[in-house]
Design an enzyme around this catalytic site. Structure first.
Site, PDB file in Angstrom:
ATOM      1  N   TRP A   1       0.826  -1.225   0.000  1.00 29.05           N
ATOM      2  CA  TRP A   1       0.000   0.000   0.000  1.00 29.05           C
ATOM      3  C   TRP A   1       0.856   1.268   0.000  1.00 29.05           C
ATOM      4  O   TRP A   1       0.322   2.362  -0.118  1.00 29.05           O
ATOM      5  CB  TRP A   1      -0.985   0.005   1.177  1.00 29.05           C
ATOM      6  CG  TRP A   1      -0.397  -0.430   2.476  1.00 29.05           C
ATOM      7  CD1 TRP A   1       0.211   0.352   3.398  1.00 29.05           C
ATOM      8  CD2 TRP A   1      -0.365  -1.767   2.976  1.00 29.05           C
ATOM      9  NE1 TRP A   1       0.635  -0.409   4.446  1.00 29.05           N
ATOM     10  CE2 TRP A   1       0.289  -1.707   4.231  1.00 29.05           C
ATOM     11  CE3 TRP A   1      -0.812  -3.002   2.507  1.00 29.05           C
ATOM     12  CZ2 TRP A   1       0.490  -2.839   5.013  1.00 29.05           C
ATOM     13  CZ3 TRP A   1      -0.602  -4.124   3.287  1.00 29.05           C
ATOM     14  CH2 TRP A   1       0.029  -4.046   4.519  1.00 29.05           C
TER      15      TRP A   1
ATOM     16  N   GLY B   1     -10.876 -12.121  10.083  1.00 30.76           N
ATOM     17  CA  GLY B   1     -11.531 -11.826  11.363  1.00 30.76           C
ATOM     18  C   GLY B   1     -12.186 -10.449  11.409  1.00 30.76           C
ATOM     19  O   GLY B   1     -12.048  -9.651  10.487  1.00 30.76           O
ATOM     20  N   TYR B   2     -12.900 -10.203  12.507  1.00 30.73           N
ATOM     21  CA  TYR B   2     -13.595  -8.916  12.710  1.00 30.73           C
ATOM     22  C   TYR B   2     -14.359  -8.518  11.436  1.00 30.73           C
ATOM     23  O   TYR B   2     -14.042  -7.531  10.775  1.00 30.73           O
ATOM     24  CB  TYR B   2     -12.625  -7.809  13.115  1.00 30.73           C
ATOM     25  CG  TYR B   2     -11.858  -8.134  14.371  1.00 30.73           C
ATOM     26  CD1 TYR B   2     -12.465  -8.009  15.622  1.00 30.73           C
ATOM     27  CD2 TYR B   2     -10.559  -8.588  14.321  1.00 30.73           C
ATOM     28  CE1 TYR B   2     -11.777  -8.334  16.782  1.00 30.73           C
ATOM     29  CE2 TYR B   2      -9.856  -8.916  15.472  1.00 30.73           C
ATOM     30  CZ  TYR B   2     -10.480  -8.771  16.689  1.00 30.73           C
ATOM     31  OH  TYR B   2      -9.798  -9.095  17.831  1.00 30.73           O
TER      32      TYR B   2
ATOM     33  N   CYS C   1      17.062   3.130  17.979  1.00 36.22           N
ATOM     34  CA  CYS C   1      16.052   4.159  17.698  1.00 36.22           C
ATOM     35  C   CYS C   1      16.683   5.439  17.116  1.00 36.22           C
ATOM     36  O   CYS C   1      17.624   5.996  17.702  1.00 36.22           O
ATOM     37  CB  CYS C   1      15.315   4.486  18.987  1.00 36.22           C
ATOM     38  SG  CYS C   1      14.076   5.772  18.750  1.00 36.22           S
TER      39      CYS C   1
ATOM     40  N   ASP D   1      -3.043   6.550  16.458  1.00 26.68           N
ATOM     41  CA  ASP D   1      -3.625   5.261  16.850  1.00 26.68           C
ATOM     42  C   ASP D   1      -2.820   4.749  18.048  1.00 26.68           C
ATOM     43  O   ASP D   1      -1.967   5.477  18.588  1.00 26.68           O
ATOM     44  CB  ASP D   1      -3.592   4.265  15.672  1.00 26.68           C
ATOM     45  CG  ASP D   1      -2.174   3.851  15.292  1.00 26.68           C
ATOM     46  OD1 ASP D   1      -1.214   4.493  15.782  1.00 26.68           O
ATOM     47  OD2 ASP D   1      -2.027   2.901  14.516  1.00 26.68           O
TER      48      ASP D   1
ATOM     49  N   GLU E   1      -5.709   0.485   5.659  1.00 30.29           N
ATOM     50  CA  GLU E   1      -5.874   0.941   7.041  1.00 30.29           C
ATOM     51  C   GLU E   1      -6.941   0.115   7.766  1.00 30.29           C
ATOM     52  O   GLU E   1      -6.783  -0.220   8.932  1.00 30.29           O
ATOM     53  CB  GLU E   1      -6.251   2.435   7.091  1.00 30.29           C
ATOM     54  CG  GLU E   1      -5.106   3.372   6.762  1.00 30.29           C
ATOM     55  CD  GLU E   1      -3.968   3.296   7.785  1.00 30.29           C
ATOM     56  OE1 GLU E   1      -4.197   2.891   8.933  1.00 30.29           O
ATOM     57  OE2 GLU E   1      -2.831   3.632   7.412  1.00 30.29           O
TER      58      GLU E   1
ATOM     59  N   TYR F   1      -8.801   8.592  13.401  1.00 32.66           N
ATOM     60  CA  TYR F   1      -7.488   8.097  12.993  1.00 32.66           C
ATOM     61  C   TYR F   1      -7.481   7.778  11.494  1.00 32.66           C
ATOM     62  O   TYR F   1      -6.595   8.219  10.758  1.00 32.66           O
ATOM     63  CB  TYR F   1      -7.086   6.848  13.804  1.00 32.66           C
ATOM     64  CG  TYR F   1      -5.955   6.132  13.124  1.00 32.66           C
ATOM     65  CD1 TYR F   1      -4.654   6.603  13.244  1.00 32.66           C
ATOM     66  CD2 TYR F   1      -6.187   5.031  12.288  1.00 32.66           C
ATOM     67  CE1 TYR F   1      -3.604   6.001  12.562  1.00 32.66           C
ATOM     68  CE2 TYR F   1      -5.153   4.416  11.598  1.00 32.66           C
ATOM     69  CZ  TYR F   1      -3.863   4.910  11.743  1.00 32.66           C
ATOM     70  OH  TYR F   1      -2.843   4.323  11.048  1.00 32.66           O
TER      71      TYR F   1
ATOM     72  N   CYS G   1       9.877   1.047  18.449  1.00 29.10           N
ATOM     73  CA  CYS G   1       9.339   1.449  19.752  1.00 29.10           C
ATOM     74  C   CYS G   1       8.208   0.475  20.115  1.00 29.10           C
ATOM     75  O   CYS G   1       7.043   0.846  20.198  1.00 29.10           O
ATOM     76  CB  CYS G   1       8.848   2.901  19.690  1.00 29.10           C
ATOM     77  SG  CYS G   1       8.581   3.607  21.317  1.00 29.10           S
TER      78      CYS G   1
HETATM   79 FE1  SF4 Z   1      10.765   4.456  21.892  1.00 33.19          FE
HETATM   80 FE2  SF4 Z   1      12.958   5.420  20.796  1.00 33.19          FE
HETATM   81 FE3  SF4 Z   1      12.090   6.392  23.105  1.00 33.19          FE
HETATM   82 FE4  SF4 Z   1      13.130   3.970  23.022  1.00 33.19          FE
HETATM   83  S1  SF4 Z   1      14.181   5.850  22.596  1.00 33.19           S
HETATM   84  S2  SF4 Z   1      11.258   4.568  24.055  1.00 33.19           S
HETATM   85  S3  SF4 Z   1      12.426   3.244  21.043  1.00 33.19           S
HETATM   86  S4  SF4 Z   1      11.055   6.526  21.136  1.00 33.19           S
END
Ligand code: SF4
Length: 374
Positions: A26, A83-84, A204, A140, A39, A122, A194
């Site tokens: 997508w 599902g759903y 990150c 979301d 979505e 959203y 995350c």
């Molecule tokens: Fe999330 Fe990055 Fe913060 Fe760690 S550093 S909690 S992965 S935003």
């Protein structure tokens, strides 16, 4: 964040997204129809599970008009297993609303989108930003978790005042010059780095801007919600087989049909084609007797020998469902208006739930074991 810091933060996240984003079907289009389908499919469902459904669905329903005019049965069949199912019904209703009110075009105004079945804040923000770069921050559960960690916001994120605060923070973080990429980058960060249980802070791209990381509390955000108590449901289903190896499947009941009186049958069984099923409030034998005599009106029920199939279990959100499914050979299948009479191998061509699929599989396994012993 201060202005300079905010700009660096945006640059870091967008740069990471450009380089490392997953190659998802997508993402190849800016067509609002395709973004909308993806979505809706992605709600409560993993990306890997969605991809084959998305491709099949789009091949059959490439635009609003084809979805609006299709038989509902076909829409559900292509959704079968995802599902759903209310999502599929709402998709089609929304397509019909677009056909009736917007000449089959995707509406361009947020209010018009929000008036369509199954489209909330959203989804409207995601579609408008990704398709048209409209300046809306899409929030979301995934994005809310990222924002809460970046800003070290504790507490239940779904609590309405806190959710509004998170939306304000997400609006402030939004890169208004490329809102579509920005929203997708936030979603991607939440989905791949995350993560809910173990955020990968060492990988990150925005770790330097994250308050939760600085405070060492990333894993404690969001606070765990109290789990809803699990409800156990016992059902009894029958796979009736006649001499020609045909089985009986019942359609999704209309609101006036008598199957609806048994409201213990969860919607995932009764909203699609299903084997005759009742809930077992006391014990399975009594429920089986009730099903055969009263629901199906099989007169010679005493002379038939039900074979109990392997145990079938199914978990949906807070419900754990156990099914005692019986395979029963009968001379003649009961005549029920609207029912389907077909071999177990062919039921996959109807819209059925995963639960019905499991029952059919257990019946086929038993039949093949019986054949091998003779
Ligand atoms: Fe999330 Fe990055 Fe913060 Fe760690 S550093 S909690 S992965 S935003």
């Amino acid at each position: 964040m201060k202005n300079v810091e905010l700009q660096e933060f945006r640059k870091a996240l967008l740069g990471w997204f450009q380089e490392f984003q997953r190659d998802l079907p997508w993402r190849k289009h800016h067509d609002p129809y395709r973004i909308w389908i993806s979505e809706i499919m992605l709600q409560q469902t993993r990306v890997a599970a969605v991809i084959p459904y998305y491709e099949k669905f789009l091949a059959r329903f490439p635009d609003v008009q084809s979805l609006a005019s299709a038989p509902q049965e076909e829409v559900l069949r292509l959704w079968s297993g995802l599902g759903y199912y209310s999502r599929a019904r709402n998709l089609q209703k929304a397509a019909q609303q677009m056909a009736a009110k917007h000449a089959g075009q995707f509406p361009r105004q947020r209010e018009e989108l929000l008036a369509l079945e199954g489209i909330g804040e959203y989804t409207a923000s995601a579609i408008l930003s990704i398709a048209f770069d409209d300046k809306h921050a899409a929030l979301d559960g995934n994005v809310a978790r990222v924002v809460a960690r970046l800003e070290a916001i504790r507490g239940d994120l779904r609590e309405s005042k806190r959710w509004r605060d998170l939306q304000c923070k997400a609006d402030q973080l939004l890169e208004r010059d490329s809102a579509g990429d920005w929203n997708q980058a936030m979603m991607e960060l939440g989905a791949t780095i995350c993560l809910p249980r173990s955020p990968q802070c060492l990988l990150c791209p925005v770790a330097n801007f994250c308050q939760a990381r600085k405070l060492g509390i990333a894993e404690n955000i969001p606070e765990k919600r109290k789990k809803r108590a699990t409800v156990s449901i016992q059902l009894v289903s029958v796979v009736l087989l006649d001499a020609k190896n045909r089985s009986l499947l019942l359609p999704a009941p209309t609101t006036s049909s008598k199957n609806n009186a048994d409201d213990h049958i969860p919607s995932l069984v009764a909203k699609l084609w299903h084997f005759p099923t009742v809930s077992a409030l006391a014990n399975c034998e009594d429920a089986l007797e009730r099903l055969l005599h009263h629901e199906l009106r099989i007169k010679s029920a005493k002379s038939i020998r039900p074979e109990l199939l392997d145990k079938i279990r199914h978990a949906v959100t807070y419900r754990t469902i156990s099914i005692a499914a019986y395979l029963i050979g009968v001379k003649q299948l009961p005549k029920i208006s609207g029912a389907q009479y077909l071999s177990l191998e062919k039921i996959q061509f109807l819209p059925i739930s995963n639960l019905t699929r499991k029952i059919a599989k257990a019946a086929l396994k038993r039949l093949s074991a019986t054949k091998n012993t003779h």
